[in-house]
Design a protein around this motif. Structure first.
Motif, mmCIF file in Angstrom:
data_model
loop_
_atom_site.group_PDB
_atom_site.id
_atom_site.type_symbol
_atom_site.label_atom_id
_atom_site.label_comp_id
_atom_site.label_asym_id
_atom_site.label_seq_id
_atom_site.Cartn_x
_atom_site.Cartn_y
_atom_site.Cartn_z
ATOM 1 N N UNK A 278 -91.962 33.398 61.634
ATOM 2 C CA UNK A 278 -93.224 33.967 61.168
ATOM 3 C C UNK A 278 -94.351 32.942 61.259
ATOM 4 N N UNK A 279 -94.006 31.660 61.095
ATOM 5 C CA UNK A 279 -95.030 30.620 61.185
ATOM 6 C C UNK A 279 -95.602 30.503 62.583
ATOM 7 N N UNK A 280 -94.862 30.977 63.593
ATOM 8 C CA UNK A 280 -95.356 30.905 64.961
ATOM 9 C C UNK A 280 -96.160 32.105 65.394
ATOM 10 N N UNK A 281 -96.336 33.086 64.488
ATOM 11 C CA UNK A 281 -97.046 34.300 64.866
ATOM 12 C C UNK A 281 -98.479 34.007 65.282
ATOM 13 N N UNK A 282 -99.162 33.172 64.523
ATOM 14 C CA UNK A 282 -100.558 32.861 64.833
ATOM 15 C C UNK A 282 -100.667 32.196 66.195
ATOM 16 N N UNK A 283 -99.763 31.257 66.485
ATOM 17 C CA UNK A 283 -99.811 30.574 67.776
ATOM 18 C C UNK A 283 -99.592 31.567 68.922
ATOM 19 N N UNK A 284 -98.642 32.481 68.751
ATOM 20 C CA UNK A 284 -98.397 33.472 69.800
ATOM 21 C C UNK A 284 -99.606 34.378 70.006
#
Length: 560
Positions: A278-284
Protein backbone atom coordinates in the motif's frame (compact mmCIF):
# COMPACT_ATOMS: atom_id res chain seq x y z
CA UNK A 1 -14.84 -19.50 13.20
CA UNK A 2 -18.31 -18.90 11.73
CA UNK A 3 -19.34 -16.21 9.27
CA UNK A 4 -21.93 -15.10 11.81
CA UNK A 5 -19.16 -14.10 14.20
CA UNK A 6 -17.75 -11.70 11.61
CA UNK A 7 -21.11 -10.00 11.21
CA UNK A 8 -21.38 -9.62 14.97
CA UNK A 9 -17.95 -7.94 15.25
CA UNK A 10 -18.80 -4.23 15.37
CA UNK A 11 -15.21 -3.12 14.74
CA UNK A 12 -15.30 -4.65 11.27
CA UNK A 13 -18.45 -2.82 10.22
CA UNK A 14 -19.51 -5.54 7.75
CA UNK A 15 -23.00 -5.32 6.22
CA UNK A 16 -24.79 -8.48 5.08
CA UNK A 17 -26.18 -8.15 1.55
CA UNK A 18 -27.37 -11.73 1.12
CA UNK A 19 -27.01 -15.31 2.35
CA UNK A 20 -28.45 -15.04 5.87
CA UNK A 21 -29.25 -18.75 5.91
CA UNK A 22 -25.58 -19.63 5.25
CA UNK A 23 -23.98 -17.71 8.11
CA UNK A 24 -23.07 -20.88 10.01
CA UNK A 25 -20.42 -21.73 7.42
CA UNK A 26 -16.93 -22.24 8.83
CA UNK A 27 -14.18 -19.82 7.81
CA UNK A 28 -10.78 -21.51 7.51
CA UNK A 29 -8.79 -18.64 6.01
CA UNK A 30 -8.90 -15.37 4.12
CA UNK A 31 -7.80 -14.29 0.63
CA UNK A 32 -7.68 -10.84 -0.98
CA UNK A 33 -7.92 -10.81 -4.76
CA UNK A 34 -9.01 -8.81 -7.78
CA UNK A 35 -8.19 -11.59 -10.25
CA UNK A 36 -10.93 -12.51 -12.71
CA UNK A 37 -10.22 -16.19 -12.00
CA UNK A 38 -8.62 -16.79 -8.55
CA UNK A 39 -9.45 -20.51 -8.49
CA UNK A 40 -5.81 -21.67 -8.44
CA UNK A 41 -5.32 -19.87 -5.12
CA UNK A 42 -8.45 -21.27 -3.42
CA UNK A 43 -8.65 -24.47 -1.41
CA UNK A 44 -12.10 -24.03 0.17
CA UNK A 45 -13.42 -22.35 3.31
CA UNK A 46 -11.92 -18.92 2.61
CA UNK A 47 -13.51 -15.52 3.14
CA UNK A 48 -12.69 -13.79 -0.15
CA UNK A 49 -12.06 -10.01 -0.05
CA UNK A 50 -12.24 -8.08 -3.31
CA UNK A 51 -12.11 -4.49 -4.49
CA UNK A 52 -14.20 -5.43 -7.59
CA UNK A 53 -11.48 -4.39 -10.06
CA UNK A 54 -12.24 -7.61 -11.99
CA UNK A 55 -15.77 -6.39 -12.86
CA UNK A 56 -15.98 -4.80 -16.32
CA UNK A 57 -19.66 -5.59 -17.09
CA UNK A 58 -22.64 -7.13 -15.23
CA UNK A 59 -22.05 -10.62 -16.67
CA UNK A 60 -18.64 -10.69 -14.96
CA UNK A 61 -20.36 -11.06 -11.58
CA UNK A 62 -21.99 -14.36 -12.53
CA UNK A 63 -18.69 -15.79 -13.79
CA UNK A 64 -16.74 -14.65 -10.72
CA UNK A 65 -19.29 -15.96 -8.19
CA UNK A 66 -19.59 -19.27 -10.05
CA UNK A 67 -15.82 -19.76 -9.68
CA UNK A 68 -15.95 -18.99 -5.95
CA UNK A 69 -18.91 -21.30 -5.35
CA UNK A 70 -17.21 -24.15 -7.21
CA UNK A 71 -14.10 -23.69 -5.08
CA UNK A 72 -16.17 -23.95 -1.88
CA UNK A 73 -15.37 -20.57 -0.37
CA UNK A 74 -17.22 -19.60 2.80
CA UNK A 75 -18.25 -16.11 1.74
CA UNK A 76 -17.47 -12.98 -0.27
CA UNK A 77 -16.80 -9.46 1.06
CA UNK A 78 -16.74 -6.60 -1.45
CA UNK A 79 -15.05 -3.28 -0.68
CA UNK A 80 -16.75 0.04 -1.31
CA UNK A 81 -13.61 2.20 -1.15
CA UNK A 82 -12.76 2.23 -4.86
CA UNK A 83 -15.95 1.65 -6.88
CA UNK A 84 -18.71 2.64 -4.46
CA UNK A 85 -21.73 0.52 -3.47
CA UNK A 86 -21.79 -3.16 -4.36
CA UNK A 87 -23.56 -3.60 -7.75
CA UNK A 88 -26.94 -5.32 -7.83
CA UNK A 89 -25.77 -7.92 -10.36
CA UNK A 90 -23.23 -9.21 -7.82
CA UNK A 91 -25.91 -9.42 -5.14
CA UNK A 92 -28.15 -11.46 -7.46
CA UNK A 93 -25.31 -13.75 -8.56
CA UNK A 94 -24.43 -14.53 -4.93
CA UNK A 95 -28.09 -15.26 -4.17
CA UNK A 96 -28.30 -17.70 -7.10
CA UNK A 97 -25.24 -19.61 -5.87
CA UNK A 98 -26.15 -19.35 -2.15
CA UNK A 99 -22.90 -17.50 -1.43
CA UNK A 100 -23.03 -15.13 1.56
CA UNK A 101 -22.16 -11.58 0.49
CA UNK A 102 -20.89 -8.76 2.71
CA UNK A 103 -19.94 -5.18 1.96
CA UNK A 104 -16.82 -3.63 3.53
CA UNK A 105 -17.37 0.06 4.27
CA UNK A 106 -14.91 2.62 2.97
CA UNK A 107 -13.15 3.35 6.27
CA UNK A 108 -12.39 -0.32 7.05
CA UNK A 109 -9.16 -1.65 5.50
CA UNK A 110 -9.01 -5.15 4.07
CA UNK A 111 -5.93 -5.64 6.26
CA UNK A 112 -8.10 -5.17 9.38
CA UNK A 113 -10.55 -7.85 8.25
CA UNK A 114 -7.70 -10.17 7.31
CA UNK A 115 -5.97 -9.67 10.66
CA UNK A 116 -9.18 -10.43 12.56
CA UNK A 117 -9.93 -13.59 10.59
CA UNK A 118 -6.37 -14.89 10.85
CA UNK A 119 -6.32 -14.22 14.59
CA UNK A 120 -9.65 -15.98 15.18
CA UNK A 121 -8.91 -18.96 12.93
CA UNK A 122 -5.42 -19.36 14.36
CA UNK A 123 -6.73 -19.06 17.91
CA UNK A 124 -8.91 -22.12 17.38
CA UNK A 125 -5.98 -24.33 16.44
CA UNK A 126 -4.21 -26.41 19.04
CA UNK A 127 -0.65 -27.00 20.12
CA UNK A 128 2.30 -24.77 19.40
CA UNK A 129 0.28 -22.43 17.15
CA UNK A 130 -1.07 -20.70 20.26
CA UNK A 131 2.31 -19.17 21.08
CA UNK A 132 2.45 -17.27 17.80
CA UNK A 133 -1.20 -16.23 17.84
CA UNK A 134 -0.86 -14.86 21.37
CA UNK A 135 1.78 -12.34 20.31
CA UNK A 136 1.12 -11.86 16.61
CA UNK A 137 -0.25 -8.33 17.07
CA UNK A 138 3.33 -7.07 17.29
CA UNK A 139 3.79 -8.10 13.68
CA UNK A 140 1.06 -5.70 12.60
CA UNK A 141 2.05 -2.75 14.80
CA UNK A 142 3.73 0.10 12.91
CA UNK A 143 6.61 2.05 14.34
CA UNK A 144 9.24 1.15 16.88
CA UNK A 145 6.88 -0.97 18.98
CA UNK A 146 6.37 -3.35 16.09
CA UNK A 147 9.10 -5.11 14.20
CA UNK A 148 7.50 -6.52 11.09
CA UNK A 149 7.96 -10.15 10.06
CA UNK A 150 11.11 -10.44 12.18
CA UNK A 151 8.91 -10.67 15.28
CA UNK A 152 7.09 -13.80 14.21
CA UNK A 153 10.33 -15.32 12.89
CA UNK A 154 11.92 -14.74 16.30
CA UNK A 155 8.93 -16.50 17.87
CA UNK A 156 9.49 -19.51 15.64
CA UNK A 157 13.09 -19.57 16.78
CA UNK A 158 12.51 -19.05 20.50
CA UNK A 159 9.36 -21.14 20.95
CA UNK A 160 9.82 -23.88 18.36
CA UNK A 161 13.57 -23.84 17.66
CA UNK A 162 12.94 -23.20 13.95
CA UNK A 163 15.26 -20.91 12.00
CA UNK A 164 13.26 -19.19 9.25
CA UNK A 165 13.70 -16.44 6.68
CA UNK A 166 11.36 -14.55 4.36
CA UNK A 167 12.72 -14.20 0.82
CA UNK A 168 11.52 -12.49 -2.32
CA UNK A 169 10.96 -14.58 -5.48
CA UNK A 170 14.51 -13.74 -6.57
CA UNK A 171 16.10 -14.61 -3.22
CA UNK A 172 16.31 -11.05 -1.90
CA UNK A 173 16.19 -11.15 1.92
CA UNK A 174 12.98 -9.61 3.28
CA UNK A 175 13.24 -10.65 6.92
CA UNK A 176 15.15 -13.06 9.10
CA UNK A 177 15.75 -13.89 12.74
CA UNK A 178 17.30 -11.15 14.83
CA UNK A 179 19.61 -11.18 17.83
CA UNK A 180 23.33 -11.75 18.31
CA UNK A 181 23.17 -15.42 17.33
CA UNK A 182 21.01 -14.88 14.25
CA UNK A 183 22.48 -16.37 11.08
CA UNK A 184 22.19 -14.93 7.59
CA UNK A 185 21.56 -17.11 4.58
CA UNK A 186 24.46 -16.94 2.10
CA UNK A 187 23.58 -15.35 -1.21
CA UNK A 188 24.07 -18.56 -3.29
CA UNK A 189 21.75 -20.44 -0.93
CA UNK A 190 19.09 -17.74 -1.19
CA UNK A 191 19.27 -17.88 -5.00
CA UNK A 192 19.00 -21.67 -4.92
CA UNK A 193 15.97 -21.60 -2.61
CA UNK A 194 14.25 -18.95 -4.73
CA UNK A 195 14.90 -20.92 -7.92
CA UNK A 196 13.50 -24.12 -6.41
CA UNK A 197 10.47 -22.23 -5.09
CA UNK A 198 9.65 -20.78 -8.52
CA UNK A 199 10.30 -24.07 -10.30
CA UNK A 200 7.94 -25.87 -7.92
CA UNK A 201 5.26 -23.20 -8.37
CA UNK A 202 5.64 -23.43 -12.15
CA UNK A 203 5.29 -27.22 -12.01
CA UNK A 204 2.17 -26.93 -9.83
CA UNK A 205 3.66 -28.93 -6.96
CA UNK A 206 1.98 -28.53 -3.60
CA UNK A 207 3.98 -26.96 -0.79
CA UNK A 208 5.89 -27.16 1.35
CA UNK A 209 8.72 -27.72 -1.13
CA UNK A 210 11.79 -29.40 0.34
CA UNK A 211 15.39 -29.46 -0.80
CA UNK A 212 18.92 -29.81 0.51
CA UNK A 213 20.78 -26.64 -0.44
CA UNK A 214 24.43 -26.01 -1.25
CA UNK A 215 25.21 -25.45 2.44
CA UNK A 216 24.11 -29.02 3.24
CA UNK A 217 20.99 -27.90 5.15
CA UNK A 218 17.52 -29.22 4.32
CA UNK A 219 14.98 -26.42 3.89
CA UNK A 220 11.19 -26.45 3.64
CA UNK A 221 9.71 -23.69 1.49
CA UNK A 222 6.23 -22.29 2.15
CA UNK A 223 4.75 -19.89 -0.44
CA UNK A 224 3.46 -16.57 0.87
CA UNK A 225 0.74 -16.05 -1.66
CA UNK A 226 0.03 -12.68 -3.22
CA UNK A 227 -3.09 -11.44 -4.94
CA UNK A 228 -3.86 -7.78 -5.46
CA UNK A 229 -4.08 -5.89 -2.21
CA UNK A 230 -7.61 -4.58 -1.96
CA UNK A 231 -7.80 -1.49 -4.09
CA UNK A 232 -4.14 -0.56 -3.84
CA UNK A 233 -3.13 -1.58 -7.32
CA UNK A 234 -0.26 -3.72 -6.03
CA UNK A 235 0.55 -6.11 -8.89
CA UNK A 236 0.65 -9.61 -7.40
CA UNK A 237 -1.45 -11.48 -9.95
CA UNK A 238 1.25 -14.08 -10.54
CA UNK A 239 3.01 -16.79 -8.53
CA UNK A 240 6.23 -15.26 -9.86
CA UNK A 241 5.70 -12.40 -7.40
CA UNK A 242 5.06 -14.57 -4.33
CA UNK A 243 7.37 -14.29 -1.35
CA UNK A 244 8.48 -17.50 0.35
CA UNK A 245 9.11 -18.61 3.91
CA UNK A 246 12.26 -20.75 4.10
CA UNK A 247 12.51 -22.91 7.23
CA UNK A 248 15.71 -24.78 8.05
CA UNK A 249 13.97 -28.09 8.73
CA UNK A 250 12.47 -31.04 6.86
CA UNK A 251 8.68 -30.70 7.03
CA UNK A 252 8.12 -34.10 5.46
CA UNK A 253 7.27 -35.79 8.76
CA UNK A 254 5.68 -32.87 10.58
CA UNK A 255 2.28 -33.35 12.26
CA UNK A 256 -0.73 -31.51 10.88
CA UNK A 257 -0.65 -28.99 13.72
CA UNK A 258 2.90 -27.93 12.91
CA UNK A 259 2.08 -27.48 9.22
CA UNK A 260 -1.00 -25.44 10.19
CA UNK A 261 1.28 -23.24 12.26
CA UNK A 262 3.61 -22.44 9.38
CA UNK A 263 0.75 -21.79 6.97
CA UNK A 264 -0.74 -19.47 9.58
CA UNK A 265 2.56 -17.62 9.76
CA UNK A 266 2.55 -17.16 5.97
CA UNK A 267 -0.89 -15.56 6.25
CA UNK A 268 0.36 -13.13 8.87
CA UNK A 269 3.33 -12.18 6.70
CA UNK A 270 1.03 -11.82 3.69
CA UNK A 271 -0.92 -9.17 5.62
CA UNK A 272 2.30 -7.35 6.39
CA UNK A 273 3.23 -7.51 2.73
CA UNK A 274 -0.09 -5.99 1.79
CA UNK A 275 0.63 -3.06 4.06
CA UNK A 276 4.04 -2.54 2.54
CA UNK A 277 2.52 -2.65 -0.93
CA UNK A 278 0.00 0.00 0.00
CA UNK A 279 2.94 2.33 0.64
CA UNK A 280 3.90 2.00 -3.02
CA UNK A 281 0.50 3.08 -4.32
CA UNK A 282 1.44 6.75 -4.57
CA UNK A 283 4.65 5.95 -6.45
CA UNK A 284 2.77 3.76 -8.93
CA UNK A 285 0.15 6.43 -9.49
CA UNK A 286 2.77 9.10 -10.10
CA UNK A 287 4.63 6.87 -12.55
CA UNK A 288 1.35 6.08 -14.32
CA UNK A 289 0.52 9.78 -14.68
CA UNK A 290 3.96 10.62 -16.08
CA UNK A 291 3.79 7.70 -18.51
CA UNK A 292 0.35 8.70 -19.78
CA UNK A 293 1.49 12.31 -20.29
CA UNK A 294 4.59 11.25 -22.22
CA UNK A 295 2.72 8.78 -24.41
CA UNK A 296 -0.03 11.28 -25.14
CA UNK A 297 2.52 13.84 -26.38
CA UNK A 298 1.73 16.33 -23.62
CA UNK A 299 3.66 19.63 -23.63
CA UNK A 300 7.06 19.42 -21.97
CA UNK A 301 6.01 21.99 -19.38
CA UNK A 302 3.17 19.73 -18.22
CA UNK A 303 5.46 16.70 -18.00
CA UNK A 304 8.07 18.76 -16.14
CA UNK A 305 5.45 19.90 -13.62
CA UNK A 306 4.49 16.30 -12.92
CA UNK A 307 8.16 15.32 -12.56
CA UNK A 308 8.63 18.07 -9.98
CA UNK A 309 5.91 16.42 -7.91
CA UNK A 310 7.31 12.94 -8.47
CA UNK A 311 10.98 13.64 -7.68
CA UNK A 312 10.66 14.43 -3.93
CA UNK A 313 8.53 11.29 -3.40
CA UNK A 314 11.18 9.06 -4.94
CA UNK A 315 14.23 10.98 -3.70
CA UNK A 316 13.46 12.45 -0.26
CA UNK A 317 15.78 15.27 0.75
CA UNK A 318 16.35 16.25 -2.85
CA UNK A 319 15.88 19.95 -2.12
CA UNK A 320 15.69 22.14 -5.18
CA UNK A 321 18.02 20.07 -7.34
CA UNK A 322 16.47 18.47 -10.41
CA UNK A 323 17.36 14.77 -10.71
CA UNK A 324 18.31 12.87 -13.80
CA UNK A 325 15.90 10.15 -14.92
CA UNK A 326 16.31 6.71 -16.39
CA UNK A 327 13.63 4.54 -17.98
CA UNK A 328 13.40 0.75 -17.86
CA UNK A 329 10.85 -1.11 -19.99
CA UNK A 330 9.84 -4.73 -19.37
CA UNK A 331 7.58 -7.01 -21.34
CA UNK A 332 6.20 -10.39 -20.35
CA UNK A 333 5.15 -12.81 -23.07
CA UNK A 334 3.53 -16.21 -22.89
CA UNK A 335 1.55 -15.79 -19.66
CA UNK A 336 -2.25 -16.15 -19.61
CA UNK A 337 -3.73 -12.64 -19.25
CA UNK A 338 -2.54 -9.63 -17.29
CA UNK A 339 0.90 -9.57 -18.93
CA UNK A 340 1.37 -5.89 -18.13
CA UNK A 341 0.61 -6.45 -14.45
CA UNK A 342 2.92 -9.48 -14.33
CA UNK A 343 5.71 -7.45 -15.94
CA UNK A 344 5.07 -4.66 -13.41
CA UNK A 345 5.37 -7.04 -10.45
CA UNK A 346 8.60 -8.59 -11.77
CA UNK A 347 10.15 -5.24 -12.70
CA UNK A 348 9.48 -3.88 -9.22
CA UNK A 349 11.19 -6.93 -7.73
CA UNK A 350 14.19 -6.73 -10.05
CA UNK A 351 14.77 -3.02 -9.47
CA UNK A 352 14.35 -3.11 -5.72
CA UNK A 353 17.18 -5.64 -5.41
CA UNK A 354 20.31 -3.63 -4.56
CA UNK A 355 22.61 -6.51 -5.49
CA UNK A 356 21.61 -6.41 -9.13
CA UNK A 357 20.80 -2.76 -9.81
CA UNK A 358 22.26 -0.39 -7.26
CA UNK A 359 18.96 1.45 -7.66
CA UNK A 360 18.58 1.95 -3.95
CA UNK A 361 15.79 1.20 -1.52
CA UNK A 362 12.26 0.21 -2.42
CA UNK A 363 10.85 3.71 -1.99
CA UNK A 364 12.77 4.86 -5.08
CA UNK A 365 10.99 2.45 -7.40
CA UNK A 366 8.03 3.74 -9.43
CA UNK A 367 6.64 1.32 -12.00
CA UNK A 368 3.57 1.76 -14.19
CA UNK A 369 2.12 -0.55 -16.79
CA UNK A 370 0.28 -0.02 -20.03
CA UNK A 371 -0.97 -2.80 -22.26
CA UNK A 372 1.47 -5.68 -22.13
CA UNK A 373 4.52 -3.73 -20.94
CA UNK A 374 5.70 -2.19 -17.68
CA UNK A 375 7.67 1.05 -17.46
CA UNK A 376 9.87 2.08 -14.53
CA UNK A 377 10.87 5.68 -13.85
CA UNK A 378 14.14 5.76 -11.90
CA UNK A 379 15.47 9.01 -10.41
CA UNK A 380 19.23 9.54 -10.23
CA UNK A 381 20.78 12.32 -8.15
CA UNK A 382 21.86 15.20 -10.35
CA UNK A 383 25.62 14.92 -11.02
CA UNK A 384 27.92 17.35 -9.29
CA UNK A 385 30.36 19.52 -11.21
CA UNK A 386 33.39 18.53 -9.16
CA UNK A 387 34.22 15.21 -10.85
CA UNK A 388 33.33 13.26 -7.71
CA UNK A 389 32.27 9.63 -7.57
CA UNK A 390 28.68 10.79 -7.05
CA UNK A 391 28.77 12.60 -10.34
CA UNK A 392 30.11 9.56 -12.16
CA UNK A 393 27.51 7.29 -10.54
CA UNK A 394 24.63 9.53 -11.52
CA UNK A 395 25.87 9.76 -15.08
CA UNK A 396 26.40 6.02 -15.39
CA UNK A 397 23.02 5.05 -13.93
CA UNK A 398 21.67 1.55 -14.25
CA UNK A 399 23.42 -0.89 -16.61
CA UNK A 400 21.57 -3.67 -18.40
CA UNK A 401 24.44 -6.15 -18.05
CA UNK A 402 24.12 -5.99 -14.25
CA UNK A 403 20.33 -5.87 -14.18
CA UNK A 404 19.73 -9.61 -14.16
CA UNK A 405 23.04 -10.78 -12.73
CA UNK A 406 21.56 -11.98 -9.45
CA UNK A 407 17.91 -12.53 -10.35
CA UNK A 408 17.80 -13.84 -13.92
CA UNK A 409 18.35 -17.52 -13.13
CA UNK A 410 15.66 -17.83 -10.41
CA UNK A 411 13.12 -15.96 -12.54
CA UNK A 412 13.83 -18.13 -15.58
CA UNK A 413 13.06 -21.26 -13.55
CA UNK A 414 9.60 -19.92 -12.72
CA UNK A 415 8.57 -19.11 -16.29
CA UNK A 416 6.43 -21.40 -18.40
CA UNK A 417 8.08 -23.10 -21.35
CA UNK A 418 6.86 -20.51 -23.85
CA UNK A 419 7.11 -17.47 -21.52
CA UNK A 420 9.79 -14.78 -21.77
CA UNK A 421 10.73 -11.65 -19.83
CA UNK A 422 12.69 -9.00 -21.75
CA UNK A 423 13.95 -5.63 -20.50
CA UNK A 424 15.45 -2.49 -22.02
CA UNK A 425 17.30 0.33 -20.26
CA UNK A 426 17.64 3.91 -21.45
CA UNK A 427 20.48 6.35 -20.92
CA UNK A 428 20.04 8.88 -18.08
CA UNK A 429 18.30 12.09 -19.16
CA UNK A 430 18.02 15.37 -17.29
CA UNK A 431 14.86 17.03 -18.62
CA UNK A 432 11.20 16.44 -19.36
CA UNK A 433 11.88 17.11 -23.04
CA UNK A 434 14.26 14.15 -23.16
CA UNK A 435 11.98 11.75 -21.29
CA UNK A 436 9.98 10.77 -24.39
CA UNK A 437 13.20 9.91 -26.20
CA UNK A 438 14.38 7.88 -23.19
CA UNK A 439 11.16 5.87 -23.27
CA UNK A 440 11.60 5.08 -26.96
CA UNK A 441 15.26 4.26 -26.39
CA UNK A 442 14.36 1.79 -23.64
CA UNK A 443 11.75 0.20 -25.92
CA UNK A 444 14.27 -0.19 -28.73
CA UNK A 445 16.73 -1.77 -26.30
CA UNK A 446 14.03 -4.17 -25.13
CA UNK A 447 13.45 -5.27 -28.73
CA UNK A 448 17.17 -6.01 -29.02
CA UNK A 449 16.89 -8.14 -25.87
CA UNK A 450 13.84 -9.90 -27.31
CA UNK A 451 15.84 -10.95 -30.37
CA UNK A 452 18.28 -12.87 -28.16
CA UNK A 453 17.83 -16.41 -26.88
CA UNK A 454 16.89 -17.14 -23.30
CA UNK A 455 13.79 -16.77 -21.15
CA UNK A 456 15.09 -13.66 -19.37
CA UNK A 457 17.23 -11.10 -21.16
CA UNK A 458 18.08 -7.39 -21.02
CA UNK A 459 19.76 -4.81 -23.25
CA UNK A 460 20.96 -1.27 -22.64
CA UNK A 461 21.18 1.97 -24.54
CA UNK A 462 24.89 1.43 -25.22
CA UNK A 463 24.00 -1.34 -27.65
CA UNK A 464 21.84 0.91 -29.82
CA UNK A 465 24.90 2.61 -31.30
CA UNK A 466 26.65 -0.65 -32.15
CA UNK A 467 26.49 -3.51 -34.65
CA UNK A 468 24.88 -5.42 -31.77
CA UNK A 469 21.65 -3.59 -32.58
CA UNK A 470 21.63 -4.91 -36.15
CA UNK A 471 22.78 -8.51 -35.74
CA UNK A 472 19.71 -9.89 -33.91
CA UNK A 473 17.45 -8.77 -36.75
CA UNK A 474 19.38 -10.51 -39.56
CA UNK A 475 17.21 -13.43 -40.79
CA UNK A 476 18.50 -16.85 -39.78
CA UNK A 477 18.94 -18.09 -43.35
CA UNK A 478 21.04 -15.02 -44.19
CA UNK A 479 23.16 -15.56 -41.09
CA UNK A 480 23.82 -19.18 -41.98
CA UNK A 481 24.70 -18.43 -45.59
CA UNK A 482 27.03 -15.55 -44.67
CA UNK A 483 28.92 -17.40 -41.93
CA UNK A 484 29.13 -20.65 -43.90
CA UNK A 485 30.72 -18.94 -46.91
CA UNK A 486 33.47 -17.37 -44.78
CA UNK A 487 34.02 -19.79 -41.92
CA UNK A 488 33.15 -23.30 -43.15
CA UNK A 489 36.40 -23.67 -45.15
CA UNK A 490 38.38 -22.77 -42.03
CA UNK A 491 36.40 -25.12 -39.80
CA UNK A 492 36.86 -28.00 -42.23
CA UNK A 493 40.63 -27.35 -42.44
CA UNK A 494 40.83 -27.21 -38.61
CA UNK A 495 39.04 -30.54 -38.30
CA UNK A 496 41.44 -32.24 -40.73
CA UNK A 497 44.71 -30.65 -39.59
CA UNK A 498 44.07 -29.24 -36.10
CA UNK A 499 45.50 -25.99 -37.37
CA UNK A 500 43.47 -23.67 -35.09
CA UNK A 501 42.75 -21.22 -37.86
CA UNK A 502 39.47 -20.01 -36.27
CA UNK A 503 41.10 -19.16 -32.91
CA UNK A 504 43.95 -17.49 -34.80
CA UNK A 505 41.49 -15.39 -36.81
CA UNK A 506 39.63 -14.31 -33.64
CA UNK A 507 42.86 -13.32 -31.89
CA UNK A 508 44.17 -11.46 -34.96
CA UNK A 509 41.02 -9.34 -35.17
CA UNK A 510 40.95 -8.70 -31.41
CA UNK A 511 44.54 -7.42 -31.67
CA UNK A 512 43.52 -5.01 -34.47
CA UNK A 513 45.76 -6.82 -36.96
CA UNK A 514 48.95 -6.33 -34.91
CA UNK A 515 51.37 -9.17 -35.73
CA UNK A 516 53.48 -8.80 -32.60
CA UNK A 517 50.61 -8.51 -30.11
CA UNK A 518 48.71 -11.39 -31.69
CA UNK A 519 51.78 -13.63 -31.77
CA UNK A 520 52.45 -12.87 -28.11
CA UNK A 521 48.86 -13.64 -27.17
CA UNK A 522 48.94 -16.99 -28.99
CA UNK A 523 52.51 -17.78 -27.86
CA UNK A 524 53.59 -18.18 -31.49
CA UNK A 525 56.53 -17.00 -33.56
CA UNK A 526 55.51 -14.18 -35.86
CA UNK A 527 56.43 -16.31 -38.91
CA UNK A 528 54.05 -19.05 -37.72
CA UNK A 529 51.32 -16.48 -37.31
CA UNK A 530 51.98 -15.14 -40.83
CA UNK A 531 51.72 -18.67 -42.19
CA UNK A 532 48.32 -19.23 -40.51
CA UNK A 533 46.93 -15.91 -41.70
CA UNK A 534 48.15 -16.68 -45.20
CA UNK A 535 46.37 -20.02 -45.06
CA UNK A 536 43.14 -18.25 -43.94
CA UNK A 537 43.38 -15.85 -46.88
CA UNK A 538 44.11 -18.70 -49.33
CA UNK A 539 41.14 -20.79 -48.15
CA UNK A 540 38.63 -17.91 -48.17
CA UNK A 541 39.91 -15.75 -51.01
CA UNK A 542 39.99 -12.72 -48.66
CA UNK A 543 42.73 -10.25 -47.75
CA UNK A 544 43.10 -9.51 -44.04
CA UNK A 545 44.98 -6.31 -44.75
CA UNK A 546 41.75 -4.83 -46.17
CA UNK A 547 39.28 -3.21 -43.75
CA UNK A 548 36.25 -4.60 -45.63
CA UNK A 549 37.45 -8.18 -45.32
CA UNK A 550 38.35 -7.73 -41.66
CA UNK A 551 34.83 -6.42 -41.03
CA UNK A 552 33.23 -9.37 -42.84
CA UNK A 553 35.23 -11.86 -40.77
CA UNK A 554 34.38 -9.95 -37.57
CA UNK A 555 30.64 -10.06 -38.29
CA UNK A 556 30.75 -13.70 -39.34
CA UNK A 557 32.38 -14.65 -36.04
CA UNK A 558 29.79 -12.63 -34.09
CA UNK A 559 26.89 -14.30 -35.90
CA UNK A 560 28.24 -17.85 -35.71
Amino acid sequence: MRLRALLETDALGLRLLGGEDELDRTVRGVMTTDLRDPSRYLSGGELVLTGLAWRREPDDSERFVQILAAAGVAGLAAGEAELGPVPEDLVLACARHRLPLFSVVEDVAFASVTEHVVRQVSGERAGDLAAVVERHRRLMTPGAAGGGPEVVLDLLGSDLDLAAWVLSPTGRPIAGPTGPAAAELPRPVRAQLAGEHLAARHAGRQGPHRLTAADGVTYSLFPIRGGTSGGTGAPHATPLADWLLAVAADAGDWPEERLDLLYGVTQLIAVERGRRDEAGTVRRQLAQEVLELVQAGAPSAEVAARLRVTAPVLLPGLGGAAPHWQVVVARMEGTPGGEGEVAQALLEEILVDPRSTGAGPADRIAVAHTGDEAVALLPLPAPADDGSDEAEGAEAGLHADALLAAVGEPLARGLADDARLTLGVSAPVHSAEALRGALEEARHARRVAAARPGRVSAAGHQELASHVLLLPFVPDDVRRAFTARLLDPLRAYDRRHRAELIPTLEAFLECDGSWTRCAARLHLHVNTLRYRVGRIEQLTGRDLSRLEDKLDFFLALRMS
